[in-house]
Every structure is written in C-alpha cells, then in structure tokens.
Design an enzyme around this catalytic site. Structure first.
Site, PDB file in Angstrom:
ATOM      1  N   CYS A 124       0.775  -1.251   0.000  1.00 33.64           N
ATOM      2  CA  CYS A 124       0.000   0.000   0.000  1.00 33.64           C
ATOM      3  C   CYS A 124       0.801   1.294   0.000  1.00 33.64           C
ATOM      4  CB  CYS A 124      -0.922   0.053   1.209  1.00 33.64           C
ATOM      5  SG  CYS A 124      -2.275  -1.090   1.116  1.00 33.64           S
ATOM      6  N   HIS A 173      -3.219   6.679   4.295  1.00 36.42           N
ATOM      7  CA  HIS A 173      -2.156   5.682   4.548  1.00 36.42           C
ATOM      8  C   HIS A 173      -0.756   6.143   4.173  1.00 36.42           C
ATOM      9  CE1 HIS A 173      -1.233   1.079   4.819  1.00 36.42           C
ATOM     10  NE2 HIS A 173      -0.836   1.772   5.878  1.00 36.42           N
TER      11      HIS A 173
END
Ligand SMILES: *[C@@H]1O[C@H](CO)[C@@H](O)[C@H](O)[C@H]1NC(C)=O
Ligand SMILES: *[C@@H]1O[C@H](CO)[C@@H](O)[C@H](O)[C@H]1NC(C)=O
Length: 577
Positions: free
Chosen positions: A71, A135
């Site tokens: 990610c 994130h």
C-alpha cells in the site's frame, strides 16, 4: 461550403476553447483489488457496470503496473510519479508500509518536500480533495500536529481514514484480536499456572509470605487483563477513525454507512467546485481491503460472498460519481482514472465461523502471485481511463505503463510544468491515449520489494516483446501461492532465492510466468546484459534519502492516540454539520 477563412477561424476558436479549459481530474484507487475482479477484465460473475462503462467509453490499460506491491509505497509513487526509493518510502523492513500496531500515531509518512499531484494542481488554481484512505502518515512530533496529513500535501479537503482499514474495524472483524486472543488465552492459562506454581513454591520455601503472594498475584492478573484489553477492545477504538480535515469526527468508524457518506462527500465537493473552476478529486476507496463491509442492501448481492459484495458496492460508488458528472455536464471536461494499489491479497481467508475458509481477497486472474510479490499478480492492476476529448472509446493499451504515469499525465493535461529539481519516473500518457504514437512510455520498469530491486520489465520494441526478469524471488512452498511465514513475503535473505542469471519470462507468450527462457540462448544473454546496464543506470540516478518506514518511526507511543472527545474517544459523525 465553408471558405478556407471560415475553417481557419473555426480551427483557431476550437483550439483556443480546448487549450483554455483545464480539465477536471477524478482518480479512483481501489485497495487490494485484483485484476481478475472486474467485468471488463474478464470477470463474468462480479458485476461492475460502472467501471466497465469507463472502459467502453475510454481506454483499458491491460499492462498497467504499480511501483510497489504494498500500500504505502505504491500510493506514494502514484501521488508523486516517482519510485518510492526516491522519496524514502521504500523500506528495509519486511513490513514496508506505514503501520500502526500500538497506535495510529507512528512517525512515518510521505516527506513533505515531495510534490504530490494535488500540490501541482493546487498551485495551478485547482480545488483539491481526497475522500477515502490516506495511509501515507499521520503525525510527527505530537499526537495532533498532523504533519503528514493530506491537508499538508496539497489537498484542500480531506474526508476519510488517515490510516488503512484493518479487520478490527469491521462489524465482525476481530481477526487480529482473535489470534492474539487465542494466544493470550493459551498464554494466560500457561503463564498463570507457571506464576502460581512459582508463588506457591516461594511461599512453601518461606521466601514469600501470604501478603507477598497476594500482592504479586494481583499484579500479574492486572497485567494480563491490560494486555487483553489493549489488544481487543482498544484496537478498534484507536485504529479505526474517520477524519474531516484535522478533526476526528467518528470513532470508531461506522462502516455500513460509510460508502453512502463518502459518495455524498465526493459529489458535494464536485458540485461546489464545478461552478468555480477546475478540480481534482482523489478517491482512494476503503474497498476492497478487509474488513469487508457492506451497506445493508449489498449484503449477499453478489455471487462471491462478502468480497464480491464489497467490490460491487465500490462499483456502485464509482457509478454515483459518474452520474453526478454527467448530471452537471462534466463528462467531456473530466479526466477519469481508475486503478488498484496492487494485486489481490492471497492470504485473506476468513477464520471466523461461519465463513471459515472463504476467500476474502482479490482475484488476480491468470497471473501468478499477489499482494507483496513482484510476480504479475502482485503488480499488474485493473486500470481504465476516460477522457472523451482525447481518448477514442473502447481502445485497449497493452504496452507496459505505470501508475507513476498519472502524475506527469495530469501535469501535461493541466498545462503545468513538472518539478525540475527531481527525477520523475512516470511518463505523460497523453500521446499513447490519443493514439498519436506507438512509442513506448517505458523501455524498463523496475520492480522493488521494499528497498530491494528484485525484478525488471523490459519492453523491446524491436522484437515486439515484453520480458520480465526476476533476480530475487520469495520462496513459496510447492503447491502454494504465497509465502507461508509472514503477512508479506520477504524481499531478501534466507527465505528468498537469488537467481544468477535471472529468470527471464516472455510475457507476451507466457503472461502467467510459468516457463523461464533458457539463459544459454545468445538472444536471452543479450537481453540480460541490456537490463543489467539499465539497472546500473537507474541506480546511479538515485539520490540516497532518509528512510521513512523504519523500526524507530513505526514505534508509535500507546499514549498518542486520536480522540474525538476526551476522555471517551467515542463519537459518531453529525451529518447535519
Ligand atoms: C471473478 O471474481 C471472483 C471473486 O474474486 C473470483 O472468485 C472468480 O474466479 C472470478 N471469475 C473469473 C472468471 O475470473
Ligand atoms: C442499494 O441502495 C442504493 C440506494 O441507497 C441504490 O442506489 C443501489 O442501487 C442499491 N443496490 C442494490 C444492490 O440493491
């Protein structure tokens, strides 16, 4: 008949009209979605009509690659157009993501001196927003400096989760807690027994009086209880928060209504911006990462369990935004890009009854491997682009492209200059999307696992071939598809295999990377030496920077937690504000 003069005037007027209008941008990003999960990529049982419509009216990129199979580095590369190794987002840790095991508050994040596409466009007068999952870092020096928040990286407006969705956030998702719980219960009994025996022995030997036994025993019970509580009850409370700009507005986030709320946020951003000027909407979905969640009417709507429902709900969200754009007459003026941050996660399998064993991760189609690996299944992502004035509908682009290309493509369409003080690895896709060139955007694409360069895609226009070279691959037990030891496959060390010469695959003939070509062949040896040279050149272009994702930066403090209303840290969004 038009006169030459009239044609000339028409031409000038139309070029003026198109060159003066800056397009809007909508960038959709799915989380852990596999390339085999989408209708227009060959899935005939998951319904994704909205995403399919983008492909029909635009281009389908069938060999689009992410810059990292996890990610945070993949997102950093998308936003900056640069390999994560350049921004410090490529890690030496096995778990190369901005993670938060004891706290949402770790000190890792995308450095502020990196330029995101939001910063580029904001400087050019765009309204910018991110709705969804960030994130890429939270705080640096305190629990509320929001140093790494998107509002400090070019986004005027942020509505979403600063961290990632985790199983704990879900309605029944007590996964991590479940494992820890099992360990703790085991641990509890065994340890308690051991402590009890020691205490009794010390008592019998006369070392410890009855008071001592009671005091020490009490503290042990307290300690075990605290461990249990901090890992089960508090996880969800502190890891799963919904934020608006700087404020925690919901804690823990309520997932079964979040899709509707995010769509409403996105559409009202589009509405209020559209009248004022161009806008950028970055919409990184919480889907399809676990915890898999759904609004009520999508529960059980697909043929593929909770995962399928989750994908279909995400597609519904895409559809809602598309409807808003067409309602406002913005279809022609809006560039839309949909992709995933990497391939489906092979380890996601339900452990909770009654769905034990059900797949909860994406489907990577014919491709090998998945999330965390540099086999095609980990890095080739389902991508569609729509921009009617430029892209003829229904075209397919099958040469290797990269999600890093978004950055320079946006810059070129908005007519802004790229930063000149740094290397941009992405390429402007406009010529390819217009169909005015057959030149490749990338001869070489480098595939990193953390900070290690383990594979390369080399496209040879001369041979009309695409080769993939693997220098290091993770060890995967025979008959399995994923490494069984940890969440992410290792990038280096004993659990990997170094290939010298590298494994070479011809992706046009063997997209599933099953049959390495013999390196004894002259032509293959020649390819290997060209790629080796390209690697050296690439390495020379890398300026060493501080690593962002390290043991030190990830070690959050348990006491630095987000809290919407101290001391309760428990609230729901008030949608009337
Ligand atoms: C469609 O997606 C589901 C869920 O990921 C998967 O199980 C199924 O095999 C896919 N079908 C095809 C034809 O790829
Ligand atoms: C679920 O409800 C929304 C309206 O809230 C609707 O737009 C959508 O089509 C419904 N989806 C399904 C699968 O019924």
């Amino acid at each position: 008949m038009l006169t030459t003069l009239q044609i000339l005037i028409l031409l000038i007027v139309s070029t003026l009209a198109t060159s003066n209008v800056k397009p809007n941008f909508v960038i959709f990003l799915a989380d852990d979605l596999g390339i085999g999960d989408i209708g227009c990529f060959g899935n005939d049982t998951i319904h994704t009509p909205a995403i399919d419509s983008l492909a029909k009216e635009g281009a389908k990129l069938t060999h689009n690659l992410v810059a990292a199979p996890t990610c945070s580095p993949s997102r950093a590369a998308l936003l900056t157009g640069r390999y994560p190794i350049r921004s410090g987002m490529a890690s030496a840790l096995q778990q190369g993501v901005v993670s938060m095991i004891t706290s949402t508050d770790c000190k890792a994040g995308l450095p502020r001196n990196e330029t995101t596409f939001a910063e580029l466009l904001k400087a050019a007068g765009y309204a910018t927003a991110i709705i969804g999952k960030w994130h890429l870092g939270t705080n640096l020096d305190s629990s509320s400096d929001h140093y790494f928040y998107p509002v400090n990286q070019g986004f005027d407006y942020f509505y979403g989760m600063p961290t990632t969705l985790i199983n704990e956030c879900g309605p029944d998702g007590r996964y991590i807690a479940w494992f820890i719980q099992k360990r703790l219960i085991m641990g509890c009994c065994l340890w308690s027994l051991a402590y009890a025996v020691v205490l009794v022995v010390l008592h019998v030997l006369g070392v410890l009086g009855r008071r001592g036994v009671i005091i020490i025993g009490f503290h042990i019970v307290l300690w075990l209880g605290w461990n249990y509580a901090s890992h089960t009850l508090l996880f969800r409370q502190f890891m799963c928060v919904l934020v608006k700009n700087h404020d925690v507005i919901e804690q823990p986030v309520v997932l079964d209504t979040i899709s509707t709320r995010m769509v409403n946020q996105a559409n009202s951003f589009i509405e209020r911006s559209a009248t004022q000027g161009p806008f950028l909407l970055y919409f990184p979905f919480l889907q399809t990462h676990t915890a898999l969640f759904n609004m009520k009417n999508f529960t059980g709507s697909s043929k593929h369990g909770k995962y399928g429902d989750n994908v279909e709900e995400m597609d519904w969200m895409v559809g809602k935004v598309l409807s808003k754009l067409s309602e406002l007459g913005l279809v022609e003026s809006t560039f839309i890009y949909f992709t995933s941050d990497h391939g489906g996660a092979l380890k996601e399998v339900s452990v909770l009854p009654p769905r034990v064993g059900e797949r909860e991760g994406g489907w990577n189609g014919i491709y090998k491997g998945g999330k965390g690996q540099n086999w095609e299944g980990g890095i080739r992502v389902p991508t569609v682009v729509r921009y009617p004035p430029m892209i003829p509908g229904g075209i397919e682009i099958s040469v290797p492209t990269s999600t890093m290309d978004v950055f320079p493509t946006i810059a070129s369409l908005a007519g802004v200059d790229l930063p000149s003080d740094r290397v941009i690895d992405g390429r402007d896709l406009a010529p390819l999307l217009r169909g005015t060139t057959t030149a490749l955007p990338h001869d070489y694409l480098f595939h990193y696992c953390g900070q290690w360069l383990n594979a390369v895609t080399f496209t040879s226009q001369k041979d009309n071939a695409i080769y993939k070279l693997h220098y290091v691959t993770p060890n995967i037990p025979a008959g399995e598809t994923d490494c069984n030891i940890t969440m992410y496959c290792p990038c280096t060390g004993d659990e990997t295999t170094r290939h010298d010469p590298p494994l070479v695959f011809d992706l046009r003939r063997d997209p599933a990377e099953q049959r390495p070509l013999p390196a004894t062949n002259d032509q293959i040896r020649n390819i290997i030496s060209r790629v080796d040279e390209a690697i050296s050149q690439h390495r020379r272009s890398i300026v060493p920077v501080a690593h962002q994702i390290t043991k030190e930066t990830l070690a959050g403090s348990f006491w630095r937690q987000p809290c919407c209303n101290f001391p309760f840290c428990w609230c729901q969004e008030d949608e009337s504000t």
